[in-house]
Enzyme design. Structure first.
Site, short mmCIF file in Angstrom:
data_model
loop_
_atom_site.label_atom_id
_atom_site.label_comp_id
_atom_site.label_asym_id
_atom_site.label_seq_id
_atom_site.Cartn_x
_atom_site.Cartn_y
_atom_site.Cartn_z
N HIS A 78 8.08 -12.51 -1.17
CA HIS A 78 9.53 -12.51 -0.95
C HIS A 78 9.93 -13.28 0.31
O HIS A 78 9.20 -13.31 1.30
CB HIS A 78 10.12 -11.10 -0.98
CG HIS A 78 9.62 -10.15 0.05
ND1 HIS A 78 10.21 -10.03 1.29
CD2 HIS A 78 8.62 -9.25 0.03
CE1 HIS A 78 9.58 -9.10 1.98
NE2 HIS A 78 8.60 -8.60 1.25
N ASP A 80 12.89 -12.87 2.08
CA ASP A 80 13.68 -12.16 3.10
C ASP A 80 12.77 -11.33 4.02
O ASP A 80 11.62 -11.05 3.70
CB ASP A 80 14.71 -11.23 2.44
CG ASP A 80 14.06 -10.11 1.63
OD1 ASP A 80 13.10 -10.39 0.88
OD2 ASP A 80 14.50 -8.95 1.76
N ASP A 140 5.60 -9.93 6.85
CA ASP A 140 6.16 -9.33 5.64
C ASP A 140 7.44 -10.08 5.32
O ASP A 140 8.48 -9.77 5.86
CB ASP A 140 6.44 -7.84 5.89
CG ASP A 140 7.08 -7.16 4.71
OD1 ASP A 140 7.15 -7.76 3.63
OD2 ASP A 140 7.54 -6.02 4.88
N GLU A 173 13.86 -8.59 -1.42
CA GLU A 173 12.93 -7.51 -1.77
C GLU A 173 13.16 -6.31 -0.86
O GLU A 173 13.06 -5.16 -1.30
CB GLU A 173 11.48 -8.00 -1.65
CG GLU A 173 10.42 -7.03 -2.14
CD GLU A 173 9.97 -5.99 -1.12
OE1 GLU A 173 9.34 -5.01 -1.52
OE2 GLU A 173 10.28 -6.15 0.08
N GLU A 174 13.44 -6.58 0.40
CA GLU A 174 13.52 -5.50 1.39
C GLU A 174 14.71 -4.57 1.16
O GLU A 174 14.76 -3.48 1.71
CB GLU A 174 13.58 -6.08 2.81
CG GLU A 174 12.33 -6.87 3.20
CD GLU A 174 11.10 -5.99 3.40
OE1 GLU A 174 11.20 -4.76 3.21
OE2 GLU A 174 10.05 -6.55 3.74
N ASP A 196 2.07 -8.66 -0.84
CA ASP A 196 3.06 -8.00 0.01
C ASP A 196 2.53 -6.72 0.65
O ASP A 196 3.30 -5.89 1.12
CB ASP A 196 4.32 -7.69 -0.85
CG ASP A 196 5.54 -7.37 -0.03
OD1 ASP A 196 5.54 -7.71 1.17
OD2 ASP A 196 6.48 -6.78 -0.58
N HIS A 378 8.18 -4.53 9.67
CA HIS A 378 9.59 -4.12 9.87
C HIS A 378 9.94 -3.81 11.32
O HIS A 378 10.97 -3.18 11.58
CB HIS A 378 9.97 -2.91 8.99
CG HIS A 378 9.83 -3.17 7.53
ND1 HIS A 378 10.35 -2.33 6.57
CD2 HIS A 378 9.24 -4.17 6.85
CE1 HIS A 378 10.07 -2.81 5.37
NE2 HIS A 378 9.39 -3.93 5.52
ZN ZN Z 1 7.41 -7.05 1.93
#
Ligand code: ZN
Length: 407
Positions: A78, A80, A140, A173-174, A196, A378
């Protein structure tokens, strides 16, 4: 191009998704990276390249001669990054020959600590990439993108025989929307892997069954001085619902394959109250039992306080992909074999959440999740080593060059 060069380029573009937007992509800046990926696919000579108006990018590397009869494999990452922490103006710290100790994050003065991330000690001697403490890193999932495109490039230049290979990059995705508009008419893989996860030897194919449950409670509000046998305090009924659930089956008391009831929001007064829960369990039967428990509580309290005091609404979110994958364990075994060849121990932890791969599995594309080598996603402690990304590239190349025969 080296995998770390790709990675550093991708993380220089801010692609933070935005939960409040209601559009896909949720942030126009995701298009900037999507466009870069589209051009890169073009220069690698991929075919069937599509960049959709919703910021999905697809491409195909057609099978080498004589390999057309194998199943087509897909690789997905992904674009984002998580809205939980800033992804703007990332200033990565590249530490070569890392000493395996705490790392000063120079922008914030904070430390990435071995105490919090014990796996750091295993990265001693490697080239470690961290944040400067003021942003997340974006491993990520830009590490996933870099690994996939590097693997594709090396497969081409090293002339490795392979079946049809599909690549897909998704927005958002997030915020749980990455699979929403994924187009399986374009992306014609027979099975795929999302890139991921964290540990580079990870192959995950179990996730939660998930539902949201909302209790709406209607009270009877009269003057408290004259309320005897009349008042029904909706807020207190809400507390009663909570008290009827097992106190140790919450996220704070569970791990592994243990499910839970999670009270996410609660508001109310005498006249009305609302309780929102998310319900999670890997096991389908136990998951259904949990939902039944909520219905039973609703019924028994309605008997006590009068019909229509409580209404319960249950909304299913996603399902455990295991029920799809268990019929096609050869795709998990192929990944495990690729990981073992690297001298790593394959790790299949049940995911305590959902993945886009879970959604895609139920849309008809079986899709386990592989590790990128990144950790601490994150937030400011996110980090990855160059060597882990290189390992992930080799794992992808192994998978691509060992396709499964069509039935
Ligand atoms: Zn991810």
């Amino acid at each position: 191009m080296k995998v770390e060069e790709r990675f550093l380029n991708y993380i220089s573009h801010c692609t933070t998704s935005n939960e409040a937007s209601g559009t896909i992509p949720s942030n126009d800046s995701e298009f900037i990276l999507a466009q870069i990926l589209r051009l890169e696919m073009q220069s690698l000579g991929l075919t069937d390249i599509h960049m959709t108006e919703h910021c999905y990018v697809y491409g195909k590397l057609p099978a080498t001669p004589g390999m057309e009869h194998y199943k087509a494999i897909g690789f997905i990452s992904h674009i984002d990054t998580a809205p939980d922490f800033s992804g703007e103006n990332i200033k990565p710290q590249m530490i070569s020959d890392y000493d395996g100790k705490d790392v000063l994050l120079a922008g914030s003065g904070d430390y990435l600590k071995v105490k919090d991330f014990p796996s750091l000690t295993t990265l001693k001697g490697r080239t470690l990439i961290t944040t400067d403490g003021t942003t997340l890193l974006g491993a990520d999932d830009k590490a996933g993108i870099a690994e996939i495109l590097t693997a594709i490039e090396e497969i081409i230049t090293e002339q490795i025989p392979h079946g049809d290979l599909w690549i897909g990059f998704t927005p958002d995705e997030e915020i749980g929307c990455g699979a929403d508009l994924f187009d399986l008419n374009i992306f014609q893989a027979d099975y795929a892997y999302t890139m991921d996860g964290d540990y580079e030897g990870e192959v995950a194919y179990e996730n939660f069954n998930a539902a949201n449950a909302t209790f709406d409670i209607k009270g009877v509000n009269v003057h408290p001085g004259e309320a005897k046998d009349i008042m029904i305090n909706a807020a207190l009924v809400g507390c009663e619902i909570v008290s009827m659930l097992p106190a140790d089956e919450t996220p704070a008391h569970t791990s592994g394959r243990e499910g839970f009831y999670h009270l996410t929001d609660m508001s109310g007064d005498v006249a009305s109250a609302t309780l929102s829960f998310i319900i999670r369990d890997h096991d389908k039967t136990q998951f259904e039992n949990r939902l039944q428990k909520l219905r039973d509580i609703t019924m028994s309290l309605n008997q006590k306080y009068g019909t229509d005091t409580i209404t319960l609404e249950i909304e299913h979110s996603y399902e455990n992909m295991l029920s799809v994958i268990e019929n096609q364990m050869e795709i998990v075994n192929l990944a495990k074999q690729a990981i073992s060849v690297e001298g790593l121990t394959p790790l299949s932890r049940p995911i305590r959440g959902g993945t886009d791969g879970a959604r895609l599995s139920f849309m008809g594309l079986p899709c386990p999740n592989l590790g990128t080598g990144g950790y601490g996603f994150h937030g400011p402690y996110e980090h990855i080593s160059v060597e882990a990304m290189q390992t992930a590239v080799r794992i992808l190349k192994y998978i691509a060059s060992h396709p499964i025969e069509k039935a």
